[in-house]
Enzyme design. Structure first.
Site, PDB file in Angstrom:
ATOM      1  N   ASP A  14       0.831  -1.203   0.000  1.00 16.66           N
ATOM      2  CA  ASP A  14       0.000   0.000   0.000  1.00 16.66           C
ATOM      3  C   ASP A  14       0.869   1.258   0.000  1.00 16.66           C
ATOM      4  O   ASP A  14       1.964   1.260   0.570  1.00 16.66           O
ATOM      5  CB  ASP A  14      -0.888  -0.032   1.264  1.00 16.66           C
ATOM      6  CG  ASP A  14      -2.097   0.883   1.148  1.00 16.66           C
ATOM      7  OD1 ASP A  14      -2.275   1.504   0.083  1.00 16.66           O
ATOM      8  OD2 ASP A  14      -2.849   0.972   2.123  1.00 16.66           O
ATOM      9  N   ASN A  16       1.379   3.398  -2.963  1.00 18.22           N
ATOM     10  CA  ASN A  16       1.938   3.843  -4.249  1.00 18.22           C
ATOM     11  C   ASN A  16       1.438   5.237  -4.620  1.00 18.22           C
ATOM     12  O   ASN A  16       2.197   6.077  -5.106  1.00 18.22           O
ATOM     13  CB  ASN A  16       1.522   2.888  -5.374  1.00 18.22           C
ATOM     14  CG  ASN A  16       2.088   1.497  -5.209  1.00 18.22           C
ATOM     15  OD1 ASN A  16       2.963   1.273  -4.386  1.00 18.22           O
ATOM     16  ND2 ASN A  16       1.586   0.557  -5.995  1.00 18.22           N
ATOM     17  N   GLY A  17       0.143   5.455  -4.386  1.00 21.97           N
ATOM     18  CA  GLY A  17      -0.465   6.738  -4.752  1.00 21.97           C
ATOM     19  C   GLY A  17       0.146   7.878  -3.955  1.00 21.97           C
ATOM     20  O   GLY A  17       0.487   8.929  -4.517  1.00 21.97           O
ATOM     21  N   ARG A  18       0.286   7.669  -2.631  1.00 22.59           N
ATOM     22  CA  ARG A  18       0.850   8.731  -1.777  1.00 22.59           C
ATOM     23  C   ARG A  18       2.316   8.992  -2.119  1.00 22.59           C
ATOM     24  O   ARG A  18       2.779  10.125  -2.103  1.00 22.59           O
ATOM     25  CB  ARG A  18       0.690   8.353  -0.301  1.00 22.59           C
ATOM     26  CG  ARG A  18      -0.681   8.703   0.240  1.00 22.59           C
ATOM     27  CD  ARG A  18      -1.000   7.955   1.482  1.00 22.59           C
ATOM     28  NE  ARG A  18      -1.356   6.576   1.179  1.00 22.59           N
ATOM     29  CZ  ARG A  18      -1.465   5.624   2.084  1.00 22.59           C
ATOM     30  NH1 ARG A  18      -1.211   5.884   3.347  1.00 22.59           N
ATOM     31  NH2 ARG A  18      -1.812   4.399   1.732  1.00 22.59           N
ATOM     32  N   ARG A  27      -0.246   9.063 -10.396  1.00 23.92           N
ATOM     33  CA  ARG A  27      -0.366   7.854  -9.581  1.00 23.92           C
ATOM     34  C   ARG A  27       0.344   6.650 -10.226  1.00 23.92           C
ATOM     35  O   ARG A  27       0.927   5.816  -9.544  1.00 23.92           O
ATOM     36  CB  ARG A  27      -1.837   7.516  -9.343  1.00 23.92           C
ATOM     37  CG  ARG A  27      -2.536   8.495  -8.435  1.00 23.92           C
ATOM     38  CD  ARG A  27      -3.995   8.100  -8.235  1.00 23.92           C
ATOM     39  NE  ARG A  27      -4.133   6.784  -7.649  1.00 23.92           N
ATOM     40  CZ  ARG A  27      -4.028   6.523  -6.345  1.00 23.92           C
ATOM     41  NH1 ARG A  27      -3.799   7.498  -5.496  1.00 23.92           N
ATOM     42  NH2 ARG A  27      -4.158   5.314  -5.899  1.00 23.92           N
ATOM     43  N   HIS A  31       2.812   3.383  -9.063  1.00 22.49           N
ATOM     44  CA  HIS A  31       2.640   1.949  -9.316  1.00 22.49           C
ATOM     45  C   HIS A  31       3.887   1.373 -10.003  1.00 22.49           C
ATOM     46  O   HIS A  31       4.304   0.252  -9.715  1.00 22.49           O
ATOM     47  CB  HIS A  31       1.392   1.691 -10.164  1.00 22.49           C
ATOM     48  CG  HIS A  31       0.111   2.049  -9.453  1.00 22.49           C
ATOM     49  ND1 HIS A  31      -0.136   1.684  -8.150  1.00 22.49           N
ATOM     50  CD2 HIS A  31      -0.981   2.747  -9.858  1.00 22.49           C
ATOM     51  CE1 HIS A  31      -1.337   2.136  -7.784  1.00 22.49           C
ATOM     52  NE2 HIS A  31      -1.860   2.795  -8.802  1.00 22.49           N
ATOM     53  N   THR A  60     -10.532  -7.127  -5.576  1.00 24.78           N
ATOM     54  CA  THR A  60     -11.816  -7.054  -6.296  1.00 24.78           C
ATOM     55  C   THR A  60     -12.407  -5.647  -6.165  1.00 24.78           C
ATOM     56  O   THR A  60     -13.156  -5.206  -7.029  1.00 24.78           O
ATOM     57  CB  THR A  60     -12.805  -8.108  -5.741  1.00 24.78           C
ATOM     58  OG1 THR A  60     -12.745  -8.080  -4.323  1.00 24.78           O
ATOM     59  CG2 THR A  60     -12.470  -9.496  -6.223  1.00 24.78           C
ATOM     60  N   LEU A 125      11.557 -20.206  -4.409  1.00 24.61           N
ATOM     61  CA  LEU A 125      10.477 -19.397  -3.842  1.00 24.61           C
ATOM     62  C   LEU A 125       9.193 -19.464  -4.683  1.00 24.61           C
ATOM     63  O   LEU A 125       9.257 -19.344  -5.905  1.00 24.61           O
ATOM     64  CB  LEU A 125      10.958 -17.934  -3.774  1.00 24.61           C
ATOM     65  CG  LEU A 125       9.935 -16.883  -3.370  1.00 24.61           C
ATOM     66  CD1 LEU A 125       9.578 -17.015  -1.896  1.00 24.61           C
ATOM     67  CD2 LEU A 125      10.471 -15.485  -3.661  1.00 24.61           C
ATOM     68  N   SER A 184      -8.445  -5.357   4.828  1.00 25.50           N
ATOM     69  CA  SER A 184      -9.010  -5.056   3.502  1.00 25.50           C
ATOM     70  C   SER A 184      -9.329  -6.290   2.658  1.00 25.50           C
ATOM     71  O   SER A 184      -8.890  -6.389   1.505  1.00 25.50           O
ATOM     72  CB  SER A 184      -8.057  -4.124   2.725  1.00 25.50           C
ATOM     73  OG  SER A 184      -7.852  -2.933   3.420  1.00 25.50           O
ATOM     74  N   GLU A 195       0.707 -13.396  12.425  1.00 21.66           N
ATOM     75  CA  GLU A 195       1.227 -12.207  13.100  1.00 21.66           C
ATOM     76  C   GLU A 195       1.146 -11.052  12.099  1.00 21.66           C
ATOM     77  O   GLU A 195       1.308 -11.261  10.889  1.00 21.66           O
ATOM     78  CB  GLU A 195       2.699 -12.420  13.492  1.00 21.66           C
ATOM     79  CG  GLU A 195       2.916 -13.515  14.498  1.00 21.66           C
ATOM     80  CD  GLU A 195       2.458 -13.148  15.905  1.00 21.66           C
ATOM     81  OE1 GLU A 195       2.416 -11.934  16.222  1.00 21.66           O
ATOM     82  OE2 GLU A 195       2.118 -14.065  16.670  1.00 21.66           O
TER      83      GLU A 195
HETATM   84  C1  FPP Z   1      -1.721   0.301  -3.340  1.00 23.04           C
HETATM   85  O1  FPP Z   1      -1.331   1.622  -3.521  1.00 23.04           O
HETATM   86  C2  FPP Z   1      -1.288  -0.564  -4.405  1.00 23.04           C
HETATM   87  C3  FPP Z   1      -2.107  -1.136  -5.344  1.00 23.04           C
HETATM   88  C4  FPP Z   1      -3.549  -0.905  -5.441  1.00 23.04           C
HETATM   89  C5  FPP Z   1      -1.614  -2.046  -6.360  1.00 23.04           C
HETATM   90  C6  FPP Z   1      -0.333  -2.766  -6.088  1.00 23.04           C
HETATM   91  C7  FPP Z   1       0.435  -2.713  -7.323  1.00 23.04           C
HETATM   92  C8  FPP Z   1       1.777  -2.667  -7.424  1.00 23.04           C
HETATM   93  C9  FPP Z   1       2.659  -2.775  -6.262  1.00 23.04           C
HETATM   94  C10 FPP Z   1       2.443  -2.458  -8.729  1.00 23.04           C
HETATM   95  C11 FPP Z   1       2.248  -3.494  -9.738  1.00 23.04           C
HETATM   96  C12 FPP Z   1       2.320  -4.871  -9.206  1.00 23.04           C
HETATM   97  C13 FPP Z   1       2.870  -5.888  -9.855  1.00 23.04           C
HETATM   98  C14 FPP Z   1       2.804  -7.250  -9.275  1.00 23.04           C
HETATM   99  C15 FPP Z   1       3.575  -5.686 -11.091  1.00 23.04           C
HETATM  100  P1  FPP Z   1      -2.448   2.738  -3.580  1.00 23.04           P
HETATM  101  O2  FPP Z   1      -2.625   3.107  -5.004  1.00 23.04           O
HETATM  102  O3  FPP Z   1      -3.685   2.277  -2.894  1.00 23.04           O
HETATM  103  O4  FPP Z   1      -1.742   3.867  -2.771  1.00 23.04           O
HETATM  104  P2  FPP Z   1      -2.430   5.032  -1.925  1.00 23.04           P
HETATM  105  O5  FPP Z   1      -3.225   4.359  -0.835  1.00 23.04           O
HETATM  106  O6  FPP Z   1      -1.271   5.814  -1.416  1.00 23.04           O
HETATM  107  O7  FPP Z   1      -3.289   5.809  -2.881  1.00 23.04           O
END
Ligand code: FPP
Length: 228
Positions: A14, A16-18, A27, A31, A60, A125, A184, A195
């Site tokens: 979690d 990526n957006g921030r 955004r 990612h 989903t 792995l 979530s 854990e």
């Molecule tokens: C949450 O960040 C992340 C996701 C919804 C998607 C996860 C995707 C990746 C890590 C990149 C691609 C993955 C692969 C396997 C190639 P958010 O967008 O909810 O962040 P925020 O809460 O800060 O807005």
């Protein structure tokens, strides 16, 4: 320490957006940086001797995001799977997918099928990608499979055996990045005795050192499974 190493780690990636917002980037740049963190984390997990790594890549609920973000994420996923399949062969990783095939495009389905097929003999792995995944949907899927098989009464073992990837053991450790502290709709059944490790680090900044911090925290805990 090695005794206290989890066999299976699951991660809610979690933030990526921030991460992107902090840098005034779109955004999707977050990612993309998140996909780099995925690569680093797979390498690091393999290095320390983790056997199963589940990564929550798309839930989903994520279909409710703006269409251009969904398209960008799917495109990134296809690109990552293309390079990952070759990398997985070299490094002996196996790829599994947990989730529903519904709503996924043919392009994504072809890539995941190819990646799973080409890596199924690998013994290192196991990377289990939770894609179009929801835990309640997974439990309902298991129960429906049992009904279809004519079961009149079901056991906990029956449910476990009909989850998306029954060969993957329950995660001893679940990590969530970005300071959020909730599950979530992730692995609700499998998390009964897991854990939890929460870190404020945003997913694109996650690396081997952050993984080690989570492992150190886990190693200090005593798991009692309801006993004393
Ligand atoms: C949450 O960040 C992340 C996701 C919804 C998607 C996860 C995707 C990746 C890590 C990149 C691609 C993955 C692969 C396997 C190639 P958010 O967008 O909810 O962040 P925020 O809460 O800060 O807005």
């Amino acid at each position: 320490m090695a005794n206290n190493l989890p066999l299976h780690i699951a991660i809610i990636m979690d933030g990526n957006g921030r991460w992107a917002k902090n840098r005034r980037l779109p955004r999707l740049a977050g990612h993309r940086a998140g996909a780099e963190a995925v690569k680093r984390t797979i390498e690091a997990a393999q290095q320390v001797g983790i056997k199963f790594l589940t990564l929550y890549a798309f839930s989903t609920e994520n279909w409710s995001r703006p269409q251009d973000e969904i398209d960008g994420l799917m495109d990134l996923l296809c690109k990552t799977l293309d390079t990952y399949t070759d990398e997985a062969q070299k490094k002996n990783y196996r790829l599994l997918i947990s989730g529903s095939r519904e709503k996924l495009s043919t392009a994504v389905l072809q890539r995941i099928d190819r990646a799973v097929q080409n890596t199924m003999q690998n013994t290192g792995l196991t990377v289990n990608l939770a894609l179009n995944y929801g835990a309640r949907q997974e439990i309902v899927h298991a129960v429906n499979a049992l009904i279809a098989a004519g079961k009149k009464e079901i056991s906990m073992e029956d449910v476990s055996a009909n989850l998306y990837q029954p060969q993957v053991p329950e995660p001893e450790l679940i990590i969530r990045t970005s300071g959020e502290e909730r599950l979530s709709n992730f692995l609700l059944w499998q998390a009964a005795y897991s854990e939890f490790y929460f870190t404020p680090v945003l997913w694109p900044d996650f690396n081997a050192q952050e993984l080690q911090k989570a492992l150190n925290s886990y190693a200090q805990r005593t798991r009692r499974f309801g006993g004393i």
